[in-house]
Design a protein around this motif. Structure first.
Motif, PDB file in Angstrom:
ATOM      1  N   ALA A 241      -4.576  -3.016  -6.481  1.00 41.01           N
ATOM      2  CA  ALA A 241      -4.241  -4.394  -6.748  1.00 41.01           C
ATOM      3  C   ALA A 241      -2.694  -4.549  -7.002  1.00 41.01           C
ATOM      4  O   ALA A 241      -2.028  -5.047  -6.432  1.00 41.01           O
ATOM      5  N   VAL A 242      -2.262  -3.395  -7.801  1.00 40.27           N
ATOM      6  CA  VAL A 242      -0.775  -3.102  -8.410  1.00 40.27           C
ATOM      7  C   VAL A 242      -0.270  -3.075  -6.907  1.00 40.27           C
ATOM      8  O   VAL A 242       0.991  -3.837  -6.765  1.00 40.27           O
ATOM      9  N   ILE A 243      -0.515  -2.137  -5.937  1.00 44.08           N
ATOM     10  CA  ILE A 243       0.354  -1.645  -4.881  1.00 44.08           C
ATOM     11  C   ILE A 243       0.332  -2.763  -4.027  1.00 44.08           C
ATOM     12  O   ILE A 243       1.254  -3.393  -3.295  1.00 44.08           O
ATOM     13  N   GLY A 244      -0.873  -3.559  -3.963  1.00 45.52           N
ATOM     14  CA  GLY A 244      -0.739  -4.926  -2.970  1.00 45.52           C
ATOM     15  C   GLY A 244       0.254  -5.824  -3.530  1.00 45.52           C
ATOM     16  O   GLY A 244       0.833  -6.490  -2.838  1.00 45.52           O
ATOM     17  N   VAL A 245       0.073  -6.074  -4.981  1.00 42.19           N
ATOM     18  CA  VAL A 245       1.077  -7.278  -5.286  1.00 42.19           C
ATOM     19  C   VAL A 245       2.519  -6.777  -5.220  1.00 42.19           C
ATOM     20  O   VAL A 245       3.283  -7.509  -4.854  1.00 42.19           O
ATOM     21  N   LEU A 246       2.613  -5.627  -5.481  1.00 42.58           N
ATOM     22  CA  LEU A 246       4.333  -5.093  -5.208  1.00 42.58           C
ATOM     23  C   LEU A 246       4.845  -5.236  -3.858  1.00 42.58           C
ATOM     24  O   LEU A 246       5.828  -5.630  -3.633  1.00 42.58           O
ATOM     25  N   ALA A 247       3.885  -4.755  -2.995  1.00 40.85           N
ATOM     26  CA  ALA A 247       4.190  -4.756  -1.452  1.00 40.85           C
ATOM     27  C   ALA A 247       4.343  -6.343  -1.042  1.00 40.85           C
ATOM     28  O   ALA A 247       5.332  -6.456  -0.315  1.00 40.85           O
ATOM     29  N   GLY A 248       3.530  -7.098  -1.578  1.00 42.64           N
ATOM     30  CA  GLY A 248       3.532  -8.306  -1.038  1.00 42.64           C
ATOM     31  C   GLY A 248       4.633  -9.102  -1.682  1.00 42.64           C
ATOM     32  O   GLY A 248       5.604  -9.916  -0.977  1.00 42.64           O
TER      33      GLY A 248
ATOM     34  N   SER B   2      -4.586   6.909 -13.673  1.00 42.40           N
ATOM     35  CA  SER B   2      -4.736   6.561 -15.014  1.00 42.40           C
ATOM     36  C   SER B   2      -4.102   5.017 -15.143  1.00 42.40           C
ATOM     37  O   SER B   2      -3.172   4.564 -14.514  1.00 42.40           O
ATOM     38  N   VAL B   3      -5.155   4.174 -15.255  1.00 37.79           N
ATOM     39  CA  VAL B   3      -4.881   2.618 -15.333  1.00 37.79           C
ATOM     40  C   VAL B   3      -3.708   2.337 -16.295  1.00 37.79           C
ATOM     41  O   VAL B   3      -2.599   1.709 -16.007  1.00 37.79           O
ATOM     42  N   PRO B   4      -3.781   2.755 -17.695  1.00 37.56           N
ATOM     43  CA  PRO B   4      -2.553   2.551 -18.587  1.00 37.56           C
ATOM     44  C   PRO B   4      -1.180   3.176 -17.992  1.00 37.56           C
ATOM     45  O   PRO B   4      -0.104   2.337 -18.067  1.00 37.56           O
ATOM     46  N   ALA B   5      -1.181   4.240 -17.324  1.00 31.47           N
ATOM     47  CA  ALA B   5      -0.094   4.858 -16.578  1.00 31.47           C
ATOM     48  C   ALA B   5       0.464   3.815 -15.317  1.00 31.47           C
ATOM     49  O   ALA B   5       1.586   3.481 -15.195  1.00 31.47           O
TER      50      ALA B   5
ATOM     51  N   PRO C 168     -10.049   2.002 -12.138  1.00 29.26           N
ATOM     52  CA  PRO C 168      -8.645   2.661 -11.872  1.00 29.26           C
ATOM     53  C   PRO C 168      -8.170   2.505 -10.148  1.00 29.26           C
ATOM     54  O   PRO C 168      -7.200   2.114 -10.365  1.00 29.26           O
ATOM     55  N   LEU C 169      -9.207   2.637  -9.432  1.00 23.27           N
ATOM     56  CA  LEU C 169      -8.783   2.533  -8.013  1.00 23.27           C
ATOM     57  C   LEU C 169      -8.390   1.017  -7.665  1.00 23.27           C
ATOM     58  O   LEU C 169      -7.577   0.758  -6.954  1.00 23.27           O
TER      59      LEU C 169
END
Lengths: 274, 275
Positions: B255-262, A255-258, B249-250
């Motif tokens: 992107a979020v995982i990539g930024v956090l790992a970076g 879920s994107v918001p989560a 969503p994927l």
């Protein structure tokens, strides 16, 4: 960064890590916590020991789940059924669920680790509300007695050995245990007198220095608490479903918001320790 | 720290995000949906096997890249009822008035509705969670079998050919929920032949105190997932979706995982320099 803001951040991270069974969100919380420890950890407070402990805890959780949960469609190995508890099929689903459980444990432990690795102990006591200041100080002092007692036991055991003492039977141990207990009682009395001589309990606790509360602290606290509240709302409403690999392995839902709620916890890491 | 060094350090999280996005794109662009005809962009096969052996096969049309498991059942027009099981989602308690009454959706003993999924024409597999958390892409199939919990445990009848037959047969169903029918109910042919008749059942209000989702659905298999405003904002996507389009969503997750790992790499480098 204020210890109170850090406590709000830790509480939020803990709520998110423990309120979901979805490894995706746990992994994001874990990454945010690692970033915070590296960005703002005290000098000399290397997290290696903590990381080793977390790794062991996660490994134990994985092994326990793998060995005791015999459910799942994909069998990796079959142990003889005669072996109590662990006998039976070991499944891929149990292994993956164990890894997810270990990830949750690691995320939860890392979420509260900044309280000890970023803040000083006195800052932590200062951050307690006035009503809990005495209790916090007493608990902190009591916890400090544990490593002192361990050191005392080692010293007494060495001293007794120098006198020819050897631990052959259980009845030999009072020769060490009795001095250890007496030393611990003596240490506690000394600590109590020291605290009393410093007016502990006589009035409201005073502070040598008052920790500053900045706008960044407000931003971190508000963001973390709002993120945790929003994540809880999404979880309870079913918009951010958990994950369960049994009976057949499937990928967790995203879920994107989560995900964004979890990612907001990275905010304090974006500002380096001065 | 010089601007060049800072630039190099900031490049790491950006590179992580790009790599994450790239990985998500490669992962998502692998599968294609087999059903691409008729008014709707996607079609999912629904197979319901009753305890007495009667089988209902339906082809459900929908717009968009995916449709939820409960939406498929709702679009079928079959009466159904569900019960919540926390983070596992909704379990099916009743379909097409079977059982006539119940006290628990998943009783410890006695029959219950087992849920199956078949991805992209593959074999039936047990569903890992309730229907409210299942998502189907075009070409997938959702199956229900009233499992007696004693004796053999076969999957439902094969979904093969149901949508192909339903799409090949002209139907007056303007909203795209093509239909097969049951063999035991006397209202059509076997699912494999996929005739274009309405389902034999008529929704009635079940007598259970649990949530009666089917009672609020349309009287026949006549809605598409995209038409349901309540479901439009659900927004969850399985990590291993087989959709033919890139899933936002994927991409966000990558992107979020990539930024956090970076960022983690940056923090490690800076910490080593500080010490």
């Amino acid at each position: 960064m204020s210890t109170r803001a850090l406590a709000a951040w830790s509480a939020s991270g803990l709520v998110i890590a423990l309120s979901t069974s979805n490894p995706i969100y746990r992994a994001v919380v874990l990454l945010c916590a690692l970033n915070l420890l590296l960005a703002r950890g005290r000098r000399g407070s290397g997290p290696r020991l903590l990381l080793a402990g977390i790794g062991i805890a996660a490994l134990v959780a994985t092994l326990v789940t793998l060995l005791l949960s015999h459910t799942g469609a994909h069998v990796l190995l079959r142990l003889p059924g005669a072996i109590p508890a662990i006998g039976g099929p070991l499944t891929l689903e149990a292994l993956v669920f164990g890894l997810s459980t270990g990830l949750g444990i690691a995320a939860a432990m890392l979420a509260v680790a900044p309280l000890t690795l970023v803040s000083q102990p006195d800052e932590l006591v200062d951050a307690l509300p006035p009503a809990l200041a005495r209790t916090g100080a007493a608990i902190g002092a009591a916890l400090n007695l544990i490593p002192g007692t361990v050191r005392s036991a080692a010293e007494i055991r060495d001293a007794q050995r120098m006198r020819g003492w050897r631990a052959r039977r259980v009845v030999d141990w009072p020769a060490v245990a009795v001095p250890v207990v007496l030393t611990a009682i003596e240490g506690s009395l000394t600590l109590a007198e020291a605290m009393e001589s410093r007016a502990y309990g006589a009035a409201v606790r005073t502070h040598f220095g008052v920790e500053a509360w900045t706008g960044f602290d407000t931003l971190v606290s508000a963001t973390a608490l709002l993120a945790a509240a929003a994540f809880l709302g999404l979880t309870l409403s079913g918009a951010a479903p958990g994950w369960f690999p049994f009976p057949g392995l499937t990928a967790p839902a995203v879920s994107v918001p989560a995900v964004l709620c979890c990612a907001l916890l990275v905010l304090p890491s974006l500002r380096m320790r001065p | 720290m010089s601007a060049a060094r800072l630039g190099r350090l900031l490049a790491i999280p950006l590179l992580g995000a790009v790599l994450g996005l790239g990985g998500g794109a490669v992962h998502l662009a692998t599968a294609a949906a087999p059903c691409a005809a008729s008014t709707y962009t996607g079609h999912v096969t629904l197979v319901v096997e009753h305890g007495g052996g009667r089988v209902i096969g339906l082809c459900i049309g929908f717009d968009g890249s995916s449709i939820g498991g409960e939406e498929v059942l709702q679009a079928s027009g079959l009466e159904y009822a569900t019960g919540g099981y926390g983070s596992l989602g909704e379990a099916v308690c009743q379909i097409d008035d079977e059982p006539a009454a119940y006290s628990s959706c998943l009783p410890s003993s006695g029959p219950y509705w087992a849920v199956f999924v078949a991805r992209a024409g593959g074999a039936w597999e047990d569903a890992a969670s309730g229907i409210s958390t299942l998502t189907f892409a075009s070409g997938d199939a959702e199956g229900f079998r009233y499992d007696p919990q004693d004796g053999p445990d076969p999957p439902p009848a094969s979904p093969a050919g149901i949508c192909a037959a339903a799409l090949a047969t002209p139907t007056s169903d303007a909203t795209g929920a093509g239909s097969g029918s049951g063999s035991g109910g006397g209202a059509g042919s076997e699912p494999a032949t996929g005739s274009a008749t309405e389902p034999a059942s008529t929704p009635v209000a079940p007598s259970s105190a649990m949530s009666q989702a089917g009672a609020t659905g349309p009287p026949s298999g006549a809605i598409a997932a995209g038409d349901d405003p309540q479901r439009a904002g659900a927004g969850t996507t399985p990590l291993a979706t087989t959709g033919s389009e890139l899933s936002p969503p994927l991409l966000v997750l990558a992107a979020v995982i990539g930024v956090l790992a970076g960022l983690l790499v940056v923090q490690l480098v800076l910490r080593r320099r500080r010490t």
